[in-house]
Scaffold this motif. Structure first.
Motif, PDB file in Angstrom:
ATOM      1  N   PRO A 106       0.830  -1.216   0.000  1.00  0.00           N
ATOM      2  CA  PRO A 106       0.000   0.000   0.000  1.00  0.00           C
ATOM      3  C   PRO A 106       0.859   1.259   0.000  1.00  0.00           C
ATOM      4  O   PRO A 106       1.885   1.316   0.671  1.00  0.00           O
ATOM      5  N   TYR A 107       0.410   2.235  -0.766  1.00  0.00           N
ATOM      6  CA  TYR A 107       1.186   3.468  -0.965  1.00  0.00           C
ATOM      7  C   TYR A 107       1.000   4.396   0.248  1.00  0.00           C
ATOM      8  O   TYR A 107       0.272   5.380   0.201  1.00  0.00           O
ATOM      9  N   HIS A 108       1.702   4.070   1.339  1.00  0.00           N
ATOM     10  CA  HIS A 108       1.525   4.813   2.584  1.00  0.00           C
ATOM     11  C   HIS A 108       2.133   6.214   2.540  1.00  0.00           C
ATOM     12  O   HIS A 108       1.812   7.051   3.384  1.00  0.00           O
ATOM     13  N   TYR A 109       2.971   6.467   1.552  1.00  0.00           N
ATOM     14  CA  TYR A 109       3.601   7.786   1.429  1.00  0.00           C
ATOM     15  C   TYR A 109       2.567   8.902   1.268  1.00  0.00           C
ATOM     16  O   TYR A 109       2.836  10.064   1.588  1.00  0.00           O
ATOM     17  N   ILE A 110       1.400   8.527   0.779  1.00  0.00           N
ATOM     18  CA  ILE A 110       0.381   9.543   0.516  1.00  0.00           C
ATOM     19  C   ILE A 110      -0.153  10.166   1.804  1.00  0.00           C
ATOM     20  O   ILE A 110      -0.734  11.251   1.781  1.00  0.00           O
ATOM     21  N   GLU A 145       5.697   3.786  11.124  1.00  0.00           N
ATOM     22  CA  GLU A 145       6.980   4.417  11.444  1.00  0.00           C
ATOM     23  C   GLU A 145       7.476   5.263  10.269  1.00  0.00           C
ATOM     24  O   GLU A 145       7.966   6.379  10.467  1.00  0.00           O
ATOM     25  N   ASP A 146       7.356   4.734   9.071  1.00  0.00           N
ATOM     26  CA  ASP A 146       7.717   5.524   7.885  1.00  0.00           C
ATOM     27  C   ASP A 146       6.907   6.816   7.832  1.00  0.00           C
ATOM     28  O   ASP A 146       7.441   7.907   7.601  1.00  0.00           O
ATOM     29  N   VAL A 147       5.602   6.678   8.016  1.00  0.00           N
ATOM     30  CA  VAL A 147       4.708   7.843   7.949  1.00  0.00           C
ATOM     31  C   VAL A 147       5.109   8.877   8.995  1.00  0.00           C
ATOM     32  O   VAL A 147       5.167  10.079   8.699  1.00  0.00           O
ATOM     33  N   CYS A 148       5.389   8.437  10.189  1.00  0.00           N
ATOM     34  CA  CYS A 148       5.765   9.358  11.264  1.00  0.00           C
ATOM     35  C   CYS A 148       7.075  10.083  10.943  1.00  0.00           C
ATOM     36  O   CYS A 148       7.206  11.292  11.194  1.00  0.00           O
ATOM     37  N   GLU A 149       8.026   9.354  10.381  1.00  0.00           N
ATOM     38  CA  GLU A 149       9.300   9.982  10.026  1.00  0.00           C
ATOM     39  C   GLU A 149       9.119  10.998   8.907  1.00  0.00           C
ATOM     40  O   GLU A 149       9.705  12.086   8.932  1.00  0.00           O
ATOM     41  N   PHE A 150       8.310  10.651   7.898  1.00  0.00           N
ATOM     42  CA  PHE A 150       8.028  11.594   6.811  1.00  0.00           C
ATOM     43  C   PHE A 150       7.324  12.832   7.350  1.00  0.00           C
ATOM     44  O   PHE A 150       7.602  13.957   6.932  1.00  0.00           O
ATOM     45  N   PHE A 151       6.387  12.606   8.267  1.00  0.00           N
ATOM     46  CA  PHE A 151       5.635  13.712   8.861  1.00  0.00           C
ATOM     47  C   PHE A 151       6.563  14.677   9.595  1.00  0.00           C
ATOM     48  O   PHE A 151       6.489  15.900   9.408  1.00  0.00           O
TER      49      PHE A 151
END
Length: 209
Positions: A106-110, A145-151
């Motif tokens: 899933p494209y969680h980067y969005i 975790e990826d989402v939080c770091e990007f945020f």
């Protein structure tokens, strides 16, 4: 570029799509490329093509779904804009479900992109759908975790605001969005039962606790 040129390109893309769509698994990369190129010419038609592929490629999505989901999202974003991508996903439930509830990647980067546009509820729904996705390759905690770091990276400038040089209105709006977004992220962090994973997430979001 002339209108006639675009018309010719559209005809070629349609013809190519119709030839290749009978074997989606074999031609998925080229079919995804067709949708991306079509989105620069005729976005509505590109969406129709995308829906066709997603409807007829359920088994592919569960095993190798990024090309037809995240890859297409990226291409449409490049040829149009992220807010148009978000609008497509909000308006077409079948596309949304395929991208986040069925695709194994899933494209969680969005999520961070959605936060940036103030689409807090949409981002929350993406996270919920990924969490419930039975085919995702990685744990929900790893995506989170990826989402939080990007945020944190996306909103780090709110902590270095210069009142003499920076735009106050823009800063205040970004602070408001970051506050709302962090509440969503912390809500999902609290659902993580693994203590080590939750600890990592809490450290990442320490400035928003």
């Amino acid at each position: 570029m002339s209108l006639n040129s675009n018309t010719k390109k559209e005809e070629i893309l349609i013809q190519s799509f119709n030839v290749l769509k009978d074997d989606i698994e074999e031609h998925k990369y080229k079919l995804a490329e067709i949708i991306g190129k079509m989105s620069a010419i005729n976005l509505e038609l590109a969406v129709d093509m995308w829906k066709y592929l997603l409807l007829n490629a359920r088994s592919i999505l569960k095993e190798d779904g990024y090309t037809l989901t995240g890859g297409v999202i990226h291409d449409i974003k490049e040829n149009n804009s992220m807010d148009e991508v978000i609008d497509i996903l909000k308006d077409h439930e079948d596309i949304f479900e395929a991208c986040f509830g069925i695709a194994n990647e899933p494209y969680h980067y969005i999520v961070t992109d959605a936060f940036s546009y103030g689409e807090i509820d949409f981002a929350d729904r993406v996270l919920e759908t990924i969490n419930n996705n039975p085919y995702k390759e990685d744990s929900f905690a790893s995506y989170l975790e990826d989402v939080c770091e990007f945020f944190v990276e996306e909103f780090e400038d709110i902590h270095t605001f210069d009142e003499f040089w920076d735009d106050h209105e823009e800063h205040d709006k970004k602070v408001e969005i970051a506050s709302d977004a962090s509440l969503i992220l912390l809500k999902w962090v609290n659902t993580i039962t693994d203590k080590e994973q939750r600890a990592r997430l809490n450290v990442t979001l320490i400035d928003y606790v």
